[in-house]
Design an enzyme around this catalytic site. Structure first.
Site, PDB file in Angstrom:
ATOM      1  N   ASP A  99       0.867  -1.165   0.000  1.00 35.90           N
ATOM      2  CA  ASP A  99       0.000   0.000   0.000  1.00 35.90           C
ATOM      3  C   ASP A  99       0.917   1.232   0.000  1.00 35.90           C
ATOM      4  O   ASP A  99       2.151   1.129   0.065  1.00 35.90           O
ATOM      5  CB  ASP A  99      -0.948  -0.017   1.212  1.00 35.90           C
ATOM      6  CG  ASP A  99      -2.147   0.892   0.993  1.00 35.90           C
ATOM      7  OD1 ASP A  99      -3.183   0.680   1.634  1.00 35.90           O
ATOM      8  OD2 ASP A  99      -2.050   1.801   0.135  1.00 35.90           O
TER       9      ASP A  99
HETATM   10  C1  GLC Z   1      -4.077   4.497  -0.166  1.00 40.29           C
HETATM   11  C2  GLC Z   1      -5.005   3.358   0.165  1.00 40.29           C
HETATM   12  C3  GLC Z   1      -5.074   2.327  -0.908  1.00 40.29           C
HETATM   13  C4  GLC Z   1      -4.907   2.986  -2.264  1.00 40.29           C
HETATM   14  C5  GLC Z   1      -3.480   3.491  -2.323  1.00 40.29           C
HETATM   15  C6  GLC Z   1      -3.183   4.213  -3.650  1.00 40.29           C
HETATM   16  O1  GLC Z   1      -3.397   4.925   0.976  1.00 40.29           O
HETATM   17  O2  GLC Z   1      -4.832   2.702   1.412  1.00 40.29           O
HETATM   18  O3  GLC Z   1      -6.337   1.668  -0.768  1.00 40.29           O
HETATM   19  O4  GLC Z   1      -5.150   2.070  -3.304  1.00 40.29           O
HETATM   20  O5  GLC Z   1      -3.166   4.348  -1.247  1.00 40.29           O
HETATM   21  O6  GLC Z   1      -3.929   5.378  -3.732  1.00 40.29           O
END
Ligand code: GLC
Length: 751
Positions: free
Chosen positions: A282
Site C-alpha cells: 500500500d
Molecule cells: C491508499 C489506500 C489504498 C490505495 C493506495 C493508492 O493509501 O490505502 O487503498 O489504493 O493508497 O492510492
C-alpha cells in the site's frame, strides 16, 4: 435480465467487451517463456526498477530520466491519455529493454460514471450489480490508458467508526466473497489482454478492517483461526476469480505488519492458494514499517518487505535505493528479486502491454457516461437502497400528494452524493434528488425546496427553522440527510455516529410540523439514527448512491421502482454497542432479549436481580437494524421449508426448498437468505452464518418455489486442530428475510 440488457446495449460501444467468465491465462507456457527470456537479459538494477511504482508528478521530462534508466515499473495517478502514451513511449523506445509501464489508478466504484460506494453495492445483494459496475469502470478507465485498479477492497468491516467501511462489502464473509469475486470478474473481463480489461487488486491483505477501535491504520489482533474463518475467505475467492494482483494492508496483525508478513504473503497466498500474480504494497507501507517499529531503517524495511513476498513497492523508494546493496550483502537473494520480477512481467504480458502498449487518445471521448453506463449506475443505485421503515405505507408517494417539500443538505449535493474514493468523477454530471424530483413531477406537483442546512456538518438553527416553516406547507416532507463524502473513507473515522451538525434538530423540527417525514439518508456507513427513525414515517437508506442517485431515489419514492436492498452491515443503536455483528458467538450467557433495561430497573435493585447475561443495560442486546434487513413496498411470506435430507455426509449436497409468496400489492424483489448454525464444534461457532442468498422477484399474489443447493463441504471451518474440516453433528438452518428472523429447521452431518 437487466444486466444482459446493459451488456447488449454496450456491445456496440467496444468490439472487445464481453461478459463471459473471467479467465486469466494462468500457467500459460508461452507467457512463461517470454518472461524467462526477458528476465535473462535484465541487469539487477533493471530488475529492481520493475519493482518500483511512482506516483505521477510534474512534467513528462521529470519522470522520463527515471524511466529511461529503467527505474520505474509502474506509475499511478496519471490519467491523461496523451501523457500516458508519452510516458509509455519513453519506456519502450528510450529504455534499454523497452519494458512497458503498468499504469494504475484507484478506480473503486467508477471512473467517470460513479456507481454507489461498494458498501451500497453490497446492499443490493446482487453480484451482477457489482460486476456491471466494475465492467463500466474498466471500460472508462482503460479508455484513457489505465490498466490496473486498486480494487476491490474486500476487508471485512464490523466497526462503522472505521471510515473505510464505505469502501468494502460490509461485515459478512460470504457476501463479501461473492461481491468481491464479481468485481474482479467485472474489472478483468473475459481475458486480461482485452484492451478494456484492467487488472484487479483485492485489498487490503489482510485484516485491515479489524483496526482496533475502528481507528484507521490501527493495530489488529486477529488469531489465525479467525483470520482463516472470517477475513481470508474473500481474498481466496478473489484469487479463484483470477485476480491479477494483490495489495498489502497498513495494519500490523499481532505485531507483524502485513507488508512484512511472510505467513500471509507466501504460505497462504502463494503456497495454499497458488496465486501467481503480483503483490504491491500500500502507499509507502514498506517504509512505514519503520514507524511500526518493525524495521530500523529503510534498508531493513526493504529487506523485510521483499523477503516476505512483496513484488512491487508503492512510492516509498526503498527498493531502488536499498536492494542492490542488500543483494550484494546476501541479505536478499537475487533469486528472490527474480521471482518478484517474474510476477510483474507475467502480469504485464497477460495484460498484452508488450504487444499493445498504447491507448487510442480519442477513445475516451466516446465512452464516458455512455447511456448504458448511466443506466447501469442508476439500476445499481435503485437496488442498493434499503427501506428501513415505512409506516402506514406512506411510500410509495400516492397521487393524492400534491405538494412535497424537499429539505436537507443532501437533497442537492452533487459532490457529496458521489461518496468517498472518487478522483475522476465529475460533480457536474451528478443527477441529484432535487433535480430528479423536479424532472419527474414536472408541474403535476408543487415542489418546495428549502435545504435548511448547506452541508451535513452545518449548525444553523435559523436555517432549520426556515426549512421547517417552508415544509409545513407540504403534504409530505422529503428530508435528505447524511454525510458529506469527506466524512467516510481513508483516515476518516468517527467516534460518534449520530447525524452531524444540526441535522438531528432539522428532522425533529420537521416532525413537529405534524406532516409525514420521509427521511432519505445518504452516508458512507451505518449511522446511529434511532431517534430520527422514530420521528420519521419512512426511512430510505442509500449509501452514497453515485452519479445517478437522484433518478434512482425519485423512482423509488414514487414507486417506479420498489426498494429491495438489505443491510450489508449491522446498524448499532449507539456507538457503545460496537463491535456488533450478527455472526457472533453465543457465549456461555447469551442475552435473553427480555432483560430489564436501565429505566425500568428498580431503585436499590438487588445485585443479582437483573440476571447475568451478555447485554447492555442502556442499549439492550439487539442492534438498531440487523444484518440482511430491508423492507419492500410489498410483503413476502416464507413457508414450506423442506430439506432434501435430515442427515447428510460431508461429500453430499443439501437442497433447501421453500415457498416464497408476495402477499402485498406491489411487485417486488426479496433477497431470500440462507443461514446455517453449527450447533456444537471443537471450537465455539457463530450463532449463524450466511451461506446463500437469492433475489426473487414476484408479482402481487405470486408464489414461487425457490431452492438453494448447499454442498456440506461449505460448512467446513478451521477447527481446534487448525484443520479446515466439516465436523459431524447437529446443524440449524434458517431461510429468512434477514439475520434475525425466520424459523429454524434442523439437519445432521454424519460421518
Ligand atoms: C491508499 C489506500 C489504498 C490505495 C493506495 C493508492 O493509501 O490505502 O487503498 O489504493 O493508497 O492510492
Amino acid at each position: 435480465m437487466k444486466a444482459m440488457k446493459f451488456f447488449s446495449a454496450c456491445l456496440f460501444l467496444l468490439p472487445f467487451v464481453s461478459c463471459t467468465q473471467v479467465a486469466t491465462n494462468k500457467g500459460d507456457a508461452a507467457t512463461e517463456k517470454r518472461v524467462e527470456a526477458l528476465l535473462s537479459k535484465m541487469t539487477l538494477e533493471e530488475k529492481i526498477g520493475q519493482m518500483n511504482q511512482i506516483s505521477s508528478y510534474g512534467n513528462i521530462e521529470d519522470m522520463s530520466s527515471l524511466i529511461k534508466k529503467g527505474e520505474v515499473g509502474s506509475i499511478l495517478n496519471e490519467i491523461d491519455p496523451v501523457r500516458i502514451n508519452a510516458l509509455q513511449r519513453v519506456a519502450i523506445e528510450e529504455s534499454r529493454l523497452g519494458i512497458p509501464l503498468l499504469m494504475a489508478r484507484d478506480v473503486i466504484h467508477g471512473f467517470k460514471t460513479i456507481f454507489p460506494i461498494p458498501l451500497g453495492q453490497a446492499a443490493s445483494f446482487n453480484p451482477q450489480v457489482a460486476k456491471d459496475g466494475a465492467r463500466v469502470a474498466a471500460i472508462e478507465a482503460s479508455s484513457v490508458g489505465i490498466r490496473w485498479t486498486f480494487a476491490p477492497m474486500i476487508d471485512i468491516a464490523r466497526d462503522p467508526r472505521w471510515g473505510r467501511i464505505a469502501e468494502g462489502c460490509g461485515e459478512d464473509t460470504y457476501l463479501t466473497s461473492v461481491m468481491g469475486a464479481a468485481m474482479v470478474e467485472g474489472f478483468q473481463g473475459d481475458s486480461l489482454n482485452n484492451p478494456t480489461s484492467i487488472a484487479a487488486c483485492p485489498k487490503h491483505f489482510v485484516g485491515y478492517g479489524a483496526a482496533e477501535g475502528g481507528r484507521d491504520y490501527n493495530s489488529t489482533f486477529i488469531p489465525e483461526r479467525r483470520l482463516r474463518n472470517v477475513y481470508l475467505p474473500p481474498f481466496e475467492a478473489a484469487t479463484k476469480a483470477g485476480a491479477a494482483t494483490f495489495m498489502t494492508s497498513f495494519n500490523d496483525n499481532d505485531g507483524v505488519p502485513s507488508t512484512g508478513n511472510t505467513f500471509i504473503l507466501k504460505d497462504v497466498l502463494r503456497g495454499e492458494w497458488g496465486f501467481d500474480g503480483l503483490v504491491v504494497t500500500d502507499w509507502a507501507s514498506a517504509s512505514e514499517m519503520i514507524s511500526h517499529g518493525f524495521a530500523a531503517d529503510p534498508k531493513e524495511a526493504a529487506m523485510k518487505a521483499v523477503n516476505a513476498g512483496v513484488d512491487m513497492e508503492m512510492v516509498s523508494y526503498t527498493f531502488v535505493k536499498e536492494l542492490p546493496e542488500l543483494v550484494k550483502e546476501g541479505k536478499v537473494k537475487e533469486s528472490t528479486i527474480d521471482e518478484a520480477v517474474r510476477n510483474i512481467l507475467r502480469i504485464k504480458y497477460r495484460l498484452g502491454l508488450f504487444d499493445n502498449p498504447y491507448v487510442d487518445e480519442k477513445l475516451s471521448s466516446t465512452v464516458m457516461y455512455a447511456p448504458s453506463h448511466l443506466e447501469a449506475a442508476k439500476q445499481a443505485a435503485v437496488e442498493s437502497a434499503i427501506l428501513l421503515k415505512n409506516d402506514k405505507g406512506i411510500l410509495p408517494l400516492q397521487s393524492s400528494v400534491k405538494t412535497v417539500a424537499v429539505v436537507g443538505p443532501m437533497a442537492n449535493a452533487p459532490y457529496e452524493q458521489l461518496g468517498t474514493w472518487v478522483f475522476d468523477g465529475e460533480k457536474n454530471r451528478t443527477q441529484t434528488p432535487l433535480n430528479a424530483i423536479k424532472e419527474m413531477v414536472g408541474d403535476k406537483l408543487q415542489v418546495i425546496y428549502e435545504p435548511g442546512l448547506a452541508y451535513s456538518r452545518e449548525k444553523n438553527p435559523a436555517g432549520v427553522a426556515k426549512a421547517a416553516s417552508a415544509a409545513s406547507r407540504a403534504d409530505v416532507i422529503l428530508a435528505f440527510v447524511g454525510e458529506e463524502s469527506i466524512l467516510s473513507g481513508e483516515a476518516h473515522c468517527l467516534a460518534d455516529l449520530d447525524l452531524q451538525g444540526d441535522q438531528k434538530a432539522l428532522i425533529a423540527a420537521l416532525a413537529k410540523t405534524g406532516k409525514p417525514v420521509v427521511t432519505v439518508v445518504m452516508a458512507g456507513r451505518p449511522l446511529t439514527i434511532g431517534k430520527e427513525v422514530e420521528e420519521s414515517a419512512a426511512v430510505l437508506y442509500s449509501f452514497h448512491p453515485g452519479t445517478m442517485g437522484g433518478p434512482a431515489l425519485a423512482d423509488l419514492l414514487w414507486g417506479k421502482a420498489v426498494p429491495s436492498g438489505k443491510t450489508p452491515v449491522t446498524f448499532p443503536k449507539m456507538v457503545g454497542q460496537i463491535p456488533v455483528y450478527y455472526a457472533h458467538n453465543n457465549t456461555g450467557r447469551p442475552a435473553t432479549r427480555n432483560e430489564v433495561l436501565l429505566n425500568d430497573i428498580a431503585v436499590e435493585a438487588g445485585q443479582t436481580s437483573l440476571g447475568c447475561t451478555s447485554f447492555y443495560m442502556d442499549a439492550g442486546f439487539d442492534p438498531l437494524f440487523p444484518f440482511g434487513y430491508g423492507l419492500s413496498y410489498t410483503t413476502f411470506k416464507y413457508s414450506n421449508v423442506k430439506l432434501s435430507s435430515a442427515a447428510l455426509k460431508k461429500n453430499e449436497v443439501l437442497t433447501v426448498t421453500f415457498d416464497l409468496e408476495n402477499t402485498g400489492k406491489y411487485e417486488g424483489t426479496e433477497v431470500a437468505q440462507l443461514y446455517v448454525q453449527d450447533k456444537v464444534g471443537s471450537v465455539t461457532r457463530p450463532v449463524k452464518e450466511l451461506k446463500r442468498f437469492a433475489r426473487v422477484t414476484l408479482k402481487p399474489g405470486e408464489k414461487k418455489s425457490v431452492s438453494f443447493e448447499l454442498p456440506i463441504s461449505e460448512l467446513a471451518f478451521w477447527n481446534i486442530d487448525m484443520a479446515k474440516v466439516v465436523e459431524p453433528g447437529d446443524f440449524a438452518l434458517w431461510v429468512a428475510s434477514d439475520s434475525q428472523s425466520g424459523e429454524n429447521v434442523f439437519f445432521k452431518v454424519i460421518d
